[in-house]
Design an enzyme around this catalytic site. Structure first.
Site, PDB file in Angstrom:
ATOM      1  N   CYS A 180       3.050  39.554  28.210  1.00 47.81           N
ATOM      2  CA  CYS A 180       1.928  40.385  28.649  1.00 47.81           C
ATOM      3  C   CYS A 180       1.366  41.276  27.543  1.00 47.81           C
ATOM      4  CB  CYS A 180       2.310  41.214  29.866  1.00 47.81           C
ATOM      5  SG  CYS A 180       2.547  40.193  31.333  1.00 47.81           S
ATOM      6  N   HIS A 228      -5.619  38.334  35.652  1.00 47.71           N
ATOM      7  CA  HIS A 228      -5.012  38.133  36.965  1.00 47.71           C
ATOM      8  C   HIS A 228      -6.102  38.077  38.029  1.00 47.71           C
ATOM      9  CE1 HIS A 228      -0.952  38.931  35.511  1.00 47.71           C
ATOM     10  NE2 HIS A 228      -1.453  39.976  34.853  1.00 47.71           N
ATOM     11  N   HIS A 260     -13.987  41.178  36.615  1.00 37.82           N
ATOM     12  CA  HIS A 260     -14.376  40.496  35.373  1.00 37.82           C
ATOM     13  C   HIS A 260     -14.510  41.457  34.191  1.00 37.82           C
ATOM     14  CE1 HIS A 260     -14.974  37.205  38.139  1.00 37.82           C
ATOM     15  NE2 HIS A 260     -14.880  36.400  37.079  1.00 37.82           N
ATOM     16  N   GLU A 268      -0.594  41.460  41.753  1.00 37.41           N
ATOM     17  CA  GLU A 268      -0.975  40.900  40.459  1.00 37.41           C
ATOM     18  C   GLU A 268      -0.828  39.378  40.452  1.00 37.41           C
ATOM     19  OE1 GLU A 268       0.078  43.112  36.701  1.00 37.41           O
ATOM     20  OE2 GLU A 268       1.328  41.334  36.422  1.00 37.41           O
TER      21      GLU A 268
END
Length: 151
Positions: free
Chosen positions: A25, A31, A75, A136
């Site tokens: 990560c 996600h 986004h 998530e």
């Protein structure tokens, strides 16, 4: 009159990276987040009120969460503004990308704390934020409960 909890669910796509993290990560990735917002209150008892019988109109709750969270984070790519990711963020912004800089490590845990503050500030006085669940992945989520955060 009974206290009632109602929940509205939302989904949005967001990218992030965890600066200094020792796993995958640390790389920029995204996600498909799912956010469940639960509020608590007493249904309106005034028969002349168009919202009679409601704790809060689902469409009003939707507007709050959409404006504060979904429209902002969908986004977008989220970076901690106090890390070297700031350089990447500025480069992406200069190329027209939607980037959000926050003052925390953008983990699900910290994001759900941020979201709770944003939502609480917009709710009517008669309605309290009860909990948030930020999912998530299909198997990983962070939860925030008002009862755990009494000040």
């Amino acid at each position: 009159m009974s206290k009632i909890r109602i929940t509205k669910q939302f989904s949005f796509e967001t990218g992030h990276a965890l600066y200094g993290y020792d796993g995958k990560c640390k790389n920029v990735h995204g996600h498909s987040y799912k956010l469940s917002v639960t509020v608590v209150g007493t249904p309106i008892i005034d028969r002349n009120n168009v919202k009679f019988g409601m704790v809060i109109d689902f469409s009003d709750l939707k507007s709050i969460v959409k404006e504060e969270i979904v429209d902002q984070f969908d986004h977008a790519t989220v970076f901690n503004q106090t890390t070297p990711h700031l350089e990447l963020a500025n480069e992406l912004k200069s190329r027209g990308h939607h980037v959000i800089l926050v003052d925390y490590q953008p983990t699900s845990e910290n994001m759900v704390i941020d979201f709770a503050q944003k939502i609480k500030s917009r709710l009517p006085i008669s309605v309290q934020l009860f909990s948030l669940k930020l999912q998530e992945t299909e198997t990983s989520f962070a939860e925030w409960f008002a009862s755990d955060n009494l000040e």
